[in-house]
Scaffold this motif. Structure first.
Motif, mmCIF file in Angstrom:
data_model
loop_
_atom_site.group_PDB
_atom_site.id
_atom_site.type_symbol
_atom_site.label_atom_id
_atom_site.label_comp_id
_atom_site.label_asym_id
_atom_site.label_seq_id
_atom_site.Cartn_x
_atom_site.Cartn_y
_atom_site.Cartn_z
ATOM 1 N N LEU A 73 0.847 -1.191 0.000
ATOM 2 C CA LEU A 73 0.000 0.000 0.000
ATOM 3 C C LEU A 73 0.883 1.241 0.000
ATOM 4 O O LEU A 73 1.835 1.327 0.778
ATOM 5 N N ILE A 74 0.573 2.188 -0.865
ATOM 6 C CA ILE A 74 1.217 3.505 -0.853
ATOM 7 C C ILE A 74 0.149 4.535 -0.531
ATOM 8 O O ILE A 74 -0.876 4.613 -1.213
ATOM 9 N N ILE A 75 0.374 5.290 0.523
ATOM 10 C CA ILE A 75 -0.535 6.378 0.882
ATOM 11 C C ILE A 75 0.109 7.668 0.402
ATOM 12 O O ILE A 75 1.221 8.011 0.816
ATOM 13 N N VAL A 76 -0.585 8.378 -0.471
ATOM 14 C CA VAL A 76 -0.010 9.562 -1.111
ATOM 15 C C VAL A 76 -0.455 10.815 -0.371
ATOM 16 O O VAL A 76 -1.644 11.102 -0.258
ATOM 17 N N PHE A 77 0.544 11.564 0.125
ATOM 18 C CA PHE A 77 0.311 12.821 0.830
ATOM 19 C C PHE A 77 1.127 13.969 0.230
ATOM 20 O O PHE A 77 1.238 15.020 0.838
ATOM 21 N N THR A 78 1.714 13.751 -0.941
ATOM 22 C CA THR A 78 2.507 14.816 -1.528
ATOM 23 C C THR A 78 1.624 16.004 -1.890
ATOM 24 O O THR A 78 0.399 15.894 -1.917
ATOM 25 N N LYS A 79 2.215 17.143 -2.147
ATOM 26 C CA LYS A 79 1.439 18.286 -2.589
ATOM 27 C C LYS A 79 0.868 18.027 -3.976
ATOM 28 O O LYS A 79 1.480 17.347 -4.803
ATOM 29 N N THR A 98 0.242 -3.586 -6.025
ATOM 30 C CA THR A 98 0.323 -2.398 -5.174
ATOM 31 C C THR A 98 -0.953 -1.567 -5.271
ATOM 32 O O THR A 98 -1.445 -1.284 -6.367
ATOM 33 N N LYS A 99 -1.456 -1.175 -4.109
ATOM 34 C CA LYS A 99 -2.631 -0.311 -4.048
ATOM 35 C C LYS A 99 -2.190 1.096 -3.655
ATOM 36 O O LYS A 99 -1.277 1.273 -2.854
ATOM 37 N N ILE A 100 -2.855 2.086 -4.225
ATOM 38 C CA ILE A 100 -2.566 3.488 -3.939
ATOM 39 C C ILE A 100 -3.785 4.115 -3.278
ATOM 40 O O ILE A 100 -4.903 4.024 -3.807
ATOM 41 N N LEU A 101 -3.569 4.724 -2.127
ATOM 42 C CA LEU A 101 -4.620 5.488 -1.465
ATOM 43 C C LEU A 101 -4.224 6.958 -1.526
ATOM 44 O O LEU A 101 -3.212 7.369 -0.955
ATOM 45 N N CYS A 102 -5.018 7.755 -2.224
ATOM 46 C CA CYS A 102 -4.734 9.179 -2.387
ATOM 47 C C CYS A 102 -5.516 9.966 -1.355
ATOM 48 O O CYS A 102 -6.758 9.929 -1.336
ATOM 49 N N LEU A 103 -4.794 10.693 -0.496
ATOM 50 C CA LEU A 103 -5.423 11.503 0.546
ATOM 51 C C LEU A 103 -5.068 12.979 0.385
ATOM 52 O O LEU A 103 -5.050 13.736 1.360
ATOM 53 N N LEU A 104 -4.814 13.408 -0.823
ATOM 54 C CA LEU A 104 -4.461 14.797 -1.084
ATOM 55 C C LEU A 104 -5.674 15.706 -0.952
ATOM 56 O O LEU A 104 -6.807 15.300 -1.230
ATOM 57 N N ASN A 105 -5.418 16.942 -0.561
ATOM 58 C CA ASN A 105 -6.444 17.967 -0.636
ATOM 59 C C ASN A 105 -6.714 18.316 -2.092
ATOM 60 O O ASN A 105 -5.838 18.217 -2.946
ATOM 61 N N GLY A 106 -7.932 18.728 -2.370
ATOM 62 C CA GLY A 106 -8.239 19.222 -3.700
ATOM 63 C C GLY A 106 -8.973 18.215 -4.568
ATOM 64 O O GLY A 106 -9.416 17.160 -4.100
ATOM 65 N N LEU A 107 -9.063 18.541 -5.856
ATOM 66 C CA LEU A 107 -9.928 17.819 -6.782
ATOM 67 C C LEU A 107 -9.153 17.287 -7.984
ATOM 68 O O LEU A 107 -8.197 17.904 -8.440
#
Length: 312
Positions: A73-79, A98-107
């Motif tokens: 699992l990769i949790i993405v918190f980059t800008k 591999t699974k990706i979980l995107c937790l970024l702000n925005g759209l």
């Protein structure tokens, strides 16, 4: 679970810390070399609700991922503006599982991620956890939070629930969502009010919320978000969102918090995510023929402030 946190700033460090403490095999990935060096030399220094921790946790520069390991699992918190570059750099640790979980702000971030791995491996999330950085390798964590997530391709609800269970076992209060895009829009609306206003007015959530004009400005911004969301068949409840903003502004809750945009620009002189919050509404408004004057002006003002501070 073998988890990589891509973007180890305040929020990425928070998730890395909590998942590490729960016994997961966690590594951090970032591009800020001073931050990387501090964690390698001194460990990740964490003030967690007033209690001090120091944890030894692997951290890698995203440009040097010579790792003989693949992520579960990769949790993405980059800008947001760095997402495409991060996804390119992550390729050495991505496998077909591999699974990706995107937790970024925005759209709109899923449109970037699905260039690099199958859509069925992508999960969108929304979190109301908060965190702050006090220097390279040092974070301050306070309060409680939660998150929700959903698979972007139907038929992968089981996998989404498994990710939520793993995160909840680390105290991150995760749950499965039936409509994550609604939640993402709702959070973007909250961020679209307080992030830019706190940054421009140089105040925390409580201070800005207490100004005589805050209610008018907040409602004008929220109405622009709702108009654009309506065009995409997403129905935002502005009374509910405004109540949440008031709750965040409460001095007894998160009122002393300076939003991430403030931390990036005012404290660290780093460019912001304004183009993926208010700027996204401006672009969508132009595309749909919807006036968005407050979001247009906020976006321009933040970019002007970036120029004045020579933000990088």
């Amino acid at each position: 679970m073998k988890i990589f946190i891509a973007g180890a700033g305040a929020m990425g460090s928070r998730f890395g810390f909590m998942l590490h403490q729960a016994g997961n095999e966690v590594s951090l990935i970032d591009g800020w070399q001073d931050h990387i060096n501090a964690i390698i030399e001194n460990g990740l220094e964490v003030n967690y609700n007033g209690q001090e921790f120091n944890i030894q946790i692997p951290i890698y520069n995203q440009k040097d991922l010579d790792i003989n390991s693949k992520a579960e699992l990769i949790i993405v918190f980059t800008k947001a503006m760095q997402l495409d570059e991060m996804m390119k750099d992550l390729q050495p640790i991505i496998s077909k599982e591999t699974k990706i979980l995107c937790l970024l702000n925005g759209l709109g971030h899923e449109d970037v991620i699905d260039k690099y791995l199958p859509a069925e491996n992508i999960y969108l999330g929304n979190t109301v956890w908060t965190a702050g950085m006090t220097g390279p390798g040092k974070v301050k964590l306070f309060g409680t939070g939660a998150l929700e997530l959903q698979n972007i391709v139907p038929g992968f609800e089981k996998e989404a629930n498994e990710i939520a269970e793993a995160l909840s076992s680390a105290g991150l209060n995760a749950k499965y969502s039936d409509d994550i895009k609604f939640s993402v829009y709702q959070k973007a609306c909250v961020n679209g009010t307080m992030n830019g206003l706190c940054t421009l007015l140089d105040g925390n959530m409580n201070e800005v919320g207490a100004t005589s004009t805050s209610k008018t400005m907040i409602w004008k911004i929220m109405e622009e978000f709702r108009a654009v969301a309506d065009f995409e068949n997403i129905n935002l409840d502005l009374d509910y969102i405004y109540d949440k903003i008031l709750e965040f502004n409460d001095i007894n809750k998160l009122g002393n918090h300076y939003p991430s945009m403030y931390q990036d620009l005012i404290i660290n002189h780093r460019k912001t995510e304004i183009d993926y919050i208010n700027g996204a509404i401006s672009r969508k408004g132009t595309k749909y023929g919807i006036p968005t004057p407050y979001c247009d002006f906020l976006t321009d003002l933040i970019h002007a402030k970036e120029d004045l501070l020579d933000a990088k």
